[in-house]
Design a protein around this motif. Structure first.
Motif, PDB file in Angstrom:
ATOM      1  N   TYR A 113       0.754  -1.073   0.005  1.00 19.98           N
ATOM      2  CA  TYR A 113      -0.056   0.048  -0.025  1.00 19.98           C
ATOM      3  C   TYR A 113       0.818   1.363   0.034  1.00 19.98           C
ATOM      4  O   TYR A 113       0.674   1.910  -0.890  1.00 19.98           O
ATOM      5  CB  TYR A 113      -0.890   0.126   1.163  1.00 19.98           C
ATOM      6  N   ASP A 114       1.918   1.385   1.071  1.00 29.94           N
ATOM      7  CA  ASP A 114       2.762   2.745   0.978  1.00 29.94           C
ATOM      8  C   ASP A 114       3.611   2.684  -0.270  1.00 29.94           C
ATOM      9  O   ASP A 114       3.811   3.855  -0.499  1.00 29.94           O
ATOM     10  CB  ASP A 114       3.519   2.521   2.312  1.00 29.94           C
ATOM     11  N   PRO A 115       4.304   1.799  -0.685  1.00 31.71           N
ATOM     12  CA  PRO A 115       4.998   1.719  -1.963  1.00 31.71           C
ATOM     13  C   PRO A 115       4.204   2.247  -3.066  1.00 31.71           C
ATOM     14  O   PRO A 115       4.771   3.212  -4.044  1.00 31.71           O
ATOM     15  CB  PRO A 115       5.548   0.550  -2.175  1.00 31.71           C
ATOM     16  N   LEU A 116       3.015   1.917  -3.175  1.00 32.49           N
ATOM     17  CA  LEU A 116       2.110   2.016  -4.509  1.00 32.49           C
ATOM     18  C   LEU A 116       1.516   3.580  -4.367  1.00 32.49           C
ATOM     19  O   LEU A 116       1.177   4.190  -5.093  1.00 32.49           O
ATOM     20  CB  LEU A 116       0.847   1.404  -4.592  1.00 32.49           C
ATOM     21  N   ARG A 152     -11.317   8.968 -14.704  1.00 31.57           N
ATOM     22  CA  ARG A 152      -9.885   8.730 -14.841  1.00 31.57           C
ATOM     23  C   ARG A 152      -9.492   7.458 -14.315  1.00 31.57           C
ATOM     24  O   ARG A 152      -8.307   7.074 -14.167  1.00 31.57           O
ATOM     25  CB  ARG A 152      -9.317  10.347 -14.307  1.00 31.57           C
ATOM     26  N   TRP A 153     -10.441   6.914 -13.851  1.00 33.79           N
ATOM     27  CA  TRP A 153     -10.002   5.426 -13.041  1.00 33.79           C
ATOM     28  C   TRP A 153      -9.532   4.414 -14.073  1.00 33.79           C
ATOM     29  O   TRP A 153     -10.592   3.326 -13.984  1.00 33.79           O
ATOM     30  CB  TRP A 153     -10.924   4.931 -11.940  1.00 33.79           C
ATOM     31  N   THR A 154      -8.694   4.581 -14.969  1.00 31.37           N
ATOM     32  CA  THR A 154      -8.590   3.357 -16.120  1.00 31.37           C
ATOM     33  C   THR A 154      -7.436   2.820 -15.841  1.00 31.37           C
ATOM     34  O   THR A 154      -6.324   3.287 -15.493  1.00 31.37           O
ATOM     35  CB  THR A 154      -8.631   4.129 -17.266  1.00 31.37           C
ATOM     36  N   LYS A 155      -7.032   1.708 -16.533  1.00 30.46           N
ATOM     37  CA  LYS A 155      -5.907   0.854 -16.244  1.00 30.46           C
ATOM     38  C   LYS A 155      -4.722   1.686 -16.766  1.00 30.46           C
ATOM     39  O   LYS A 155      -3.617   1.641 -16.291  1.00 30.46           O
ATOM     40  CB  LYS A 155      -6.009  -0.567 -17.072  1.00 30.46           C
ATOM     41  N   LYS A 156      -5.149   2.138 -18.094  1.00 32.77           N
ATOM     42  CA  LYS A 156      -3.922   3.016 -18.778  1.00 32.77           C
ATOM     43  C   LYS A 156      -3.451   4.233 -17.756  1.00 32.77           C
ATOM     44  O   LYS A 156      -2.292   4.551 -17.955  1.00 32.77           O
ATOM     45  CB  LYS A 156      -4.658   3.557 -19.966  1.00 32.77           C
ATOM     46  N   LEU A 157      -4.297   4.852 -16.989  1.00 32.49           N
ATOM     47  CA  LEU A 157      -4.091   6.049 -16.498  1.00 32.49           C
ATOM     48  C   LEU A 157      -3.386   5.864 -15.112  1.00 32.49           C
ATOM     49  O   LEU A 157      -2.520   6.623 -14.549  1.00 32.49           O
ATOM     50  CB  LEU A 157      -4.936   7.052 -16.430  1.00 32.49           C
ATOM     51  N   THR A 158      -3.678   4.701 -14.601  1.00 33.92           N
ATOM     52  CA  THR A 158      -3.548   4.586 -12.965  1.00 33.92           C
ATOM     53  C   THR A 158      -2.647   3.235 -12.762  1.00 33.92           C
ATOM     54  O   THR A 158      -2.060   3.227 -11.713  1.00 33.92           O
ATOM     55  CB  THR A 158      -4.955   4.039 -12.348  1.00 33.92           C
ATOM     56  N   GLN A 159      -2.348   2.513 -13.650  1.00 35.42           N
ATOM     57  CA  GLN A 159      -1.577   1.005 -13.346  1.00 35.42           C
ATOM     58  C   GLN A 159      -0.063   1.687 -13.236  1.00 35.42           C
ATOM     59  O   GLN A 159       0.547   2.252 -13.678  1.00 35.42           O
ATOM     60  CB  GLN A 159      -1.808   0.111 -14.297  1.00 35.42           C
ATOM     61  N   ARG A 160       0.471   1.147 -11.994  1.00 39.82           N
ATOM     62  CA  ARG A 160       1.918   1.407 -11.949  1.00 39.82           C
ATOM     63  C   ARG A 160       2.612  -0.082 -11.595  1.00 39.82           C
ATOM     64  O   ARG A 160       2.157  -0.876 -10.831  1.00 39.82           O
ATOM     65  CB  ARG A 160       2.045   2.402 -10.644  1.00 39.82           C
ATOM     66  N   LEU A 161       3.501  -0.391 -11.952  1.00 41.75           N
ATOM     67  CA  LEU A 161       4.380  -1.516 -11.618  1.00 41.75           C
ATOM     68  C   LEU A 161       5.930  -1.082 -10.942  1.00 41.75           C
ATOM     69  O   LEU A 161       6.374  -0.180 -11.221  1.00 41.75           O
ATOM     70  CB  LEU A 161       4.843  -2.258 -13.038  1.00 41.75           C
ATOM     71  N   GLY A 162       6.205  -1.854 -10.125  1.00 39.66           N
ATOM     72  CA  GLY A 162       7.336  -1.581  -9.138  1.00 39.66           C
ATOM     73  C   GLY A 162       7.852  -2.836  -8.493  1.00 39.66           C
ATOM     74  O   GLY A 162       7.163  -3.776  -8.415  1.00 39.66           O
ATOM     75  N   ARG A 163       9.091  -2.657  -8.019  1.00 43.32           N
ATOM     76  CA  ARG A 163       9.632  -3.947  -7.220  1.00 43.32           C
ATOM     77  C   ARG A 163       9.002  -4.019  -5.974  1.00 43.32           C
ATOM     78  O   ARG A 163       9.125  -3.225  -5.270  1.00 43.32           O
ATOM     79  CB  ARG A 163      11.356  -3.745  -7.181  1.00 43.32           C
ATOM     80  N   HIS A 164       8.921  -5.438  -5.618  1.00 42.33           N
ATOM     81  CA  HIS A 164       8.339  -5.349  -4.442  1.00 42.33           C
ATOM     82  C   HIS A 164       9.387  -5.273  -3.326  1.00 42.33           C
ATOM     83  O   HIS A 164      10.293  -5.585  -3.113  1.00 42.33           O
ATOM     84  CB  HIS A 164       7.563  -6.823  -4.149  1.00 42.33           C
ATOM     85  N   ARG A 166      13.444 -10.142  -1.930  1.00 43.86           N
ATOM     86  CA  ARG A 166      14.685 -10.020  -2.637  1.00 43.86           C
ATOM     87  C   ARG A 166      14.679 -10.599  -3.909  1.00 43.86           C
ATOM     88  O   ARG A 166      15.191 -10.015  -5.005  1.00 43.86           O
ATOM     89  CB  ARG A 166      15.925 -11.137  -2.079  1.00 43.86           C
ATOM     90  N   SER A 167      13.928 -11.701  -3.949  1.00 52.70           N
ATOM     91  CA  SER A 167      13.667 -12.103  -5.587  1.00 52.70           C
ATOM     92  C   SER A 167      12.738 -10.917  -6.303  1.00 52.70           C
ATOM     93  O   SER A 167      12.035 -10.167  -5.735  1.00 52.70           O
ATOM     94  CB  SER A 167      12.982 -13.565  -5.852  1.00 52.70           C
ATOM     95  N   PRO A 168      12.731 -11.177  -7.681  1.00 57.78           N
ATOM     96  CA  PRO A 168      11.837 -10.036  -8.464  1.00 57.78           C
ATOM     97  C   PRO A 168      10.648 -10.236  -8.254  1.00 57.78           C
ATOM     98  O   PRO A 168       9.889 -11.369  -8.080  1.00 57.78           O
ATOM     99  CB  PRO A 168      12.238 -10.640  -9.891  1.00 57.78           C
ATOM    100  N   GLN A 169       9.872  -9.100  -7.762  1.00 55.09           N
ATOM    101  CA  GLN A 169       8.281  -9.216  -7.627  1.00 55.09           C
ATOM    102  C   GLN A 169       7.939  -7.768  -7.925  1.00 55.09           C
ATOM    103  O   GLN A 169       8.451  -6.830  -7.737  1.00 55.09           O
ATOM    104  CB  GLN A 169       8.320  -9.827  -6.065  1.00 55.09           C
ATOM    105  N   HIS A 170       6.650  -7.718  -8.498  1.00 53.55           N
ATOM    106  CA  HIS A 170       6.005  -6.319  -8.898  1.00 53.55           C
ATOM    107  C   HIS A 170       4.649  -6.472  -8.443  1.00 53.55           C
ATOM    108  O   HIS A 170       4.295  -7.132  -8.233  1.00 53.55           O
ATOM    109  CB  HIS A 170       6.273  -6.338 -10.387  1.00 53.55           C
ATOM    110  N   THR A 171       4.334  -5.061  -8.259  1.00 54.97           N
ATOM    111  CA  THR A 171       2.928  -4.792  -7.779  1.00 54.97           C
ATOM    112  C   THR A 171       2.403  -3.796  -8.750  1.00 54.97           C
ATOM    113  O   THR A 171       3.170  -3.002  -9.507  1.00 54.97           O
ATOM    114  CB  THR A 171       2.927  -3.923  -6.358  1.00 54.97           C
ATOM    115  N   GLY A 172       0.962  -3.944  -8.798  1.00 53.16           N
ATOM    116  CA  GLY A 172       0.537  -3.036  -9.855  1.00 53.16           C
ATOM    117  C   GLY A 172      -0.860  -2.470  -9.204  1.00 53.16           C
ATOM    118  O   GLY A 172      -1.492  -3.090  -8.170  1.00 53.16           O
ATOM    119  N   GLN A 173      -1.436  -1.273  -9.735  1.00 49.38           N
ATOM    120  CA  GLN A 173      -2.808  -0.906  -9.309  1.00 49.38           C
ATOM    121  C   GLN A 173      -3.457  -0.242 -10.353  1.00 49.38           C
ATOM    122  O   GLN A 173      -2.997   0.363 -11.266  1.00 49.38           O
ATOM    123  CB  GLN A 173      -2.351   0.232  -8.123  1.00 49.38           C
TER     124      GLN A 173
END
Length: 231
Positions: free
Chosen positions: A15-18, A153-165, A169-176
């Motif tokens: 929640y905080d990283p996003l 404005r709550w569309t996937k195109k405008l709001t989705q974000r990806l980042g490392r969890h 330690r291993s690759p992990q991503h989150t999106g919104q």
């Protein structure tokens, strides 16, 4: 009953990283200073950013939230040991005699005031808060302006974000992503996406859009003495 968006451990941890920009809390900190509050009740404290910040300033704070996973994250933060944490609702807090008439200010930051979809839920919440306030105590909350139609404005195109969890330690991503199926009660979808085999977790929260003055008119039935609307 907490929204699953805040009560799933994998969602709570990202929640905080996003949503790292919490400049929205400045208004509440300014109100604490303006009112000279020494004891604050934060309703819907979530992952505890506001509570821990107040505790660092020497304010006595109780944070309450029905989402145990979010409170668990809050308890890991610097200053968390100086905050009283309650997993539950403000009705649970008000039921405890030791918390009645103890607080100068009650806060509902971000979209907390909008998760009460029915009038009776909203009013029960307000009455419980009032029970916890000292004479002359204040309530501060916010609500989005319906005419802005933010859900468009709550569309996937405008709001989705990806980042490392941040907790792996291993690759992990989150999106919104955000969606709105009902303009009166739009829903927000947060998604945790693991690239290491943990699967995808979808979680939704539904919020109520009322004009701020409409919420104030409802609130008047709880015998609040005065109102100030900050726009």
């Amino acid at each position: 009953m907490p929204d699953a968006i805040f009560d799933h451990p994998r969602i709570a941890r990202v929640y905080d990283p996003l949503d790292p920009d919490r400049s929205d809390l400045h208004t509440y900190v300014n109100l604490v200073d303006e009112f000279g509050a020494t004891a604050v009740l934060d309703v819907g404290c979530g992952t505890g950013t506001f509570c821990c910040g107040l505790a660092d300033r020497g304010i006595r704070v109780l944070g309450v939230d029905p989402a145990g996973a979010s409170v668990a994250v809050a308890q890991t933060k610097a200053g968390a040991n100086r905050v009283t944490w309650v997993v539950g609702t403000v009705l649970d807090v008000a039921a405890n005699q030791s918390h009645r008439r103890q607080y100068d200010l009650a806060t509902m930051t971000a979209n907390v005031a909008q998760v009460f979809l029915e009038d009776k839920e909203w009013l029960a919440n307000l009455r419980a808060i009032r029970t916890c306030l000292r004479p002359g105590g204040r309530i501060a909350f916010e609500s989005r302006v319906p005419s802005d139609q933010a859900w468009n404005r709550w569309t996937k195109k405008l709001t989705q974000r990806l980042g490392r969890h941040p907790y792996r330690r291993s690759p992990q991503h989150t999106g919104q992503g955000l969606t709105a199926s009902n303009p009166d009660h739009p829903s927000r979808c947060n998604t945790a996406l693991s690239s290491t085999g943990g699967g995808i977790v979808h979680s939704y929260v539904t919020v109520r859009y009322d004009p701020p003055r409409g919420l104030i008119n409802l609130h008047a039935s709880t015998n609040v003495d005065a109102w100030r609307l900050i726009e």
